[in-house]
Design a protein around this motif. Structure first.
Motif, PDB file in Angstrom:
ATOM      1  N   TRP A   7      -6.186   7.740 -16.721  1.00 12.10           N
ATOM      2  CA  TRP A   7      -7.462   7.883 -17.414  1.00 12.10           C
ATOM      3  C   TRP A   7      -8.443   6.829 -16.909  1.00 12.10           C
ATOM      4  CZ3 TRP A   7      -8.319  10.240 -22.713  1.00 12.10           C
ATOM      5  CH2 TRP A   7      -7.373  11.234 -22.988  1.00 12.10           C
ATOM      6  N   GLY A   8      -9.651   7.260 -16.549  1.00  9.40           N
ATOM      7  CA  GLY A   8     -10.672   6.332 -16.085  1.00  9.40           C
ATOM      8  C   GLY A   8     -12.057   6.816 -16.448  1.00  9.40           C
ATOM      9  N   ASP A  42      -0.446   7.601 -18.650  1.00  6.89           N
ATOM     10  CA  ASP A  42       0.470   6.688 -17.946  1.00  6.89           C
ATOM     11  C   ASP A  42      -0.254   5.447 -17.449  1.00  6.89           C
ATOM     12  OD1 ASP A  42       3.075   8.308 -17.807  1.00  6.89           O
ATOM     13  OD2 ASP A  42       1.598   9.740 -17.075  1.00  6.89           O
ATOM     14  N   LEU A  43      -1.457   5.627 -16.936  1.00  7.74           N
ATOM     15  CA  LEU A  43      -2.286   4.517 -16.484  1.00  7.74           C
ATOM     16  C   LEU A  43      -3.689   4.720 -17.050  1.00  7.74           C
ATOM     17  CD1 LEU A  43      -0.858   5.576 -13.347  1.00  7.74           C
ATOM     18  CD2 LEU A  43      -1.161   3.111 -13.232  1.00  7.74           C
ATOM     19  N   TYR A  44      -4.392   3.622 -17.293  1.00  4.40           N
ATOM     20  CA  TYR A  44      -5.755   3.734 -17.789  1.00  4.40           C
ATOM     21  C   TYR A  44      -6.542   2.487 -17.405  1.00  4.40           C
ATOM     22  CZ  TYR A  44      -3.964   0.776 -21.597  1.00  4.40           C
ATOM     23  OH  TYR A  44      -3.388  -0.238 -22.311  1.00  4.40           O
ATOM     24  N   VAL A  45      -7.863   2.645 -17.347  1.00  4.50           N
ATOM     25  CA  VAL A  45      -8.741   1.552 -16.930  1.00  4.50           C
ATOM     26  C   VAL A  45      -9.403   0.924 -18.147  1.00  4.50           C
ATOM     27  CG1 VAL A  45     -10.611   0.866 -15.392  1.00  4.50           C
ATOM     28  CG2 VAL A  45      -9.206   2.860 -14.817  1.00  4.50           C
ATOM     29  N   ILE A  92      -0.294  12.590  -9.214  1.00  7.89           N
ATOM     30  CA  ILE A  92      -1.205  11.978 -10.172  1.00  7.89           C
ATOM     31  C   ILE A  92      -2.249  13.001 -10.609  1.00  7.89           C
ATOM     32  CG2 ILE A  92      -2.757  10.045 -10.637  1.00  7.89           C
ATOM     33  CD1 ILE A  92      -0.044   9.062  -9.839  1.00  7.89           C
ATOM     34  N   GLU A  93      -2.551  13.005 -11.898  1.00  2.00           N
ATOM     35  CA  GLU A  93      -3.669  13.779 -12.426  1.00  2.00           C
ATOM     36  C   GLU A  93      -4.672  12.798 -13.028  1.00  2.00           C
ATOM     37  OE1 GLU A  93      -2.444  16.730 -15.219  1.00  2.00           O
ATOM     38  OE2 GLU A  93      -1.001  17.681 -13.842  1.00  2.00           O
ATOM     39  N   TYR A  94      -5.950  13.036 -12.756  1.00  2.00           N
ATOM     40  CA  TYR A  94      -6.999  12.135 -13.252  1.00  2.00           C
ATOM     41  C   TYR A  94      -7.682  12.754 -14.462  1.00  2.00           C
ATOM     42  CZ  TYR A  94     -11.100   9.053 -13.258  1.00  2.00           C
ATOM     43  OH  TYR A  94     -12.078   8.148 -13.605  1.00  2.00           O
ATOM     44  N   VAL A  95      -7.819  11.952 -15.530  1.00  2.00           N
ATOM     45  CA  VAL A  95      -8.505  12.379 -16.746  1.00  2.00           C
ATOM     46  C   VAL A  95      -9.690  11.453 -16.951  1.00  2.00           C
ATOM     47  CG1 VAL A  95      -8.320  12.745 -19.231  1.00  2.00           C
ATOM     48  CG2 VAL A  95      -6.343  13.191 -17.753  1.00  2.00           C
TER      49      VAL A  95
END
Length: 446
Positions: free
Chosen positions: A56-57, A107-110, A81-84
């Protein structure tokens, strides 16, 4: 619903949601332990099925993230990877927090401020990266990385060099016979705004994200509290900032009244790039729009100047900047090891396409030439390159990372909004900020 009530409602919902997550977390396992969380990821890899991660970004996919993701996915068929995308505002950050608390796939976020990251650490939503020993964050990112430590640990990886500046319509400056400043004050910017207004409705506009930075440029160095532990929000330069902007709004009419800007949700980038306002306070993300001639056609050259100081003399002045885009791994992610592999690749050069949106990699091992090519693309002739290079690379002014508690940011915003809206005097505003800050300090004594 009034603007202030809406903000309080959003803040209240945020607290409620975070508290719900904390209560739920108390009865479960330690989410910062990666062993059990990565077991399913390892099994997934052995089964031959690719592991899918969601990142997520706040940057639109077309401004770099999608190219980054496509590059990774092509090279790593076993980890996709999928970007949200979420909008980096109150509503967008609430959406991200809610997704993590309710167990949706993140899973990852900014994180875009330390205060946002700290809240997520307190809610057990960010993984302690010290368990990974194959990447030295301080060595890779330099001394500025330490500004992102929370409880003396890294719960994320700062990945970009952050630049904040005043974007200038160079053609308008030339017509007014005004030089591109390398050092200046808010009083000098005020005079520029008067001279540049001309046929424009306003001479100066601001993105709301760095709106309050002049206060933090002072208090991040001199302290948000005094020696006796009480609030320093009555610092003389806080008053100076309030008075200067209020005069520009109401006396000079060179910058929009805050109420008008907030209620209209003024698209400041569009206003600047269309030539309707010759100066814009913003950060390097402007370039993702200024490079986009399809949606934002323009016929003028853009120059860049540092954000002004509140007083003469640069001895103690610092500007917002340093490192940014602090990417965390969700402590509840089932694929923490895979997320870590992607994060290392991203920081050390995989993020190069992000430069198209003004985001330059911070890692010493990233290829800066590639990033610069992406930064300017085929539009380099539409920028004043000397001022661009100065602001982004050559300006040696020390920087700070905003780390003030979100609650304090909210309370002071609520009070200075009343001042700019004409609902209370300058003295009442400062007294209210100090009183509320002191109450916060007492309630949070350790």
């Amino acid at each position: 619903m009034s603007l202030l009530k809406k903000k309080r409602w959003i803040a209240g919902i945020t607290v409620l949601v975070l508290l719900t997550g904390l209560i739920a977390g108390c009865g479960g396992k330690d989410n910062n332990s990666s062993a059990s969380n990565n077991e399913s990821a390892s099994n997934g890899g052995k089964s031959g099925k690719p592991v899918t991660l969601k990142m997520w970004g706040g940057v639109p996919p077309e401004s770099g993230p999608q190219q980054v993701i496509d590059n990774w996915n092509k090279e790593h068929p076993d980890i996709q990877i999928e970007y949200v995308r979420f909008v980096n505002d109150d509503d967008g950050n609430l959406k991200l927090d809610t997704a993590m608390i309710t167990g949706q796939d993140v899973d990852l976020y900014v994180n875009y401020t330390v205060s946002q990251a700290a809240k997520r650490v307190d809610s057990n939503l960010a993984l302690d990266l010290s368990q990974f020993t194959d990447y030295n964050i301080d060595e890779k990112m330099g001394a500025d990385a330490a500004g992102w430590k929370i409880k003396d640990k890294y719960y994320g990886l700062p990945t970009t060099k952050s630049s904040y500046f005043i974007a200038l319509n160079k053609d308008a400056l030339d017509a007014a016979k005004l030089p591109v400043p390398k050092e200046w004050t808010w009083d000098e910017l005020r005079e520029y705004a008067k001279k540049l207004k001309g046929s424009h409705q306003y001479g100066f506009i601001q993105n709301m994200e760095p709106f309050v930075d002049p206060i933090d440029s002072v208090l991040s160095q001199e302290g948000y509290t005094k020696a006796d532990g009480t609030s320093n929000l009555d610092h003389p330069l806080v008053k100076k900032w309030l008075e200067t902007l209020n005069a520009m709004m109401k006396e000079d009419k060179t910058t929009p009244p805050l109420g008008e800007q907030l209620t209209s949700k003024m698209p400041v980038e569009q206003v600047f790039l269309s030539g309707d306002a010759p100066m814009l306070n913003i950060g390097a993300w402007l370039l993702r729009s200024s490079n986009n001639f399809t949606d934002y056609p323009r016929n003028f050259k853009i120059a860049f100047a540092p954000v002004p100081r509140l007083v003469d003399g640069a001895d103690k002045y610092v500007s917002r900047g340093g490192l940014g885009d602090y990417i965390s791994i969700n402590a509840k992610s089932k694929h923490q090891k895979e997320a870590w592999e992607f994060l290392k690749w991203y920081a050390d050069g995989g993020m190069a396409p992000m430069a198209a949106g003004g985001r330059l990699p911070a890692s010493k091992d990233a290829n800066q030439d590639d990033a610069l090519k992406n930064l300017l693309a085929d539009k380099r002739d539409t920028y004043d390159l000397d001022s661009l290079m100065y602001v982004m690379f050559d300006n040696k002014t020390p920087t700070y990372v905003r780390s003030l508690e979100q609650e304090v940011m909210d309370l002071r915003a609520q009070e200075y909004e009343k001042y700019f809206l004409g609902a209370q005097t300058l003295e009442q505003t400062i007294d209210a900020m100090v009183t509320r800050h002191n109450t916060f300090l007492k309630q949070n004594q350790k």
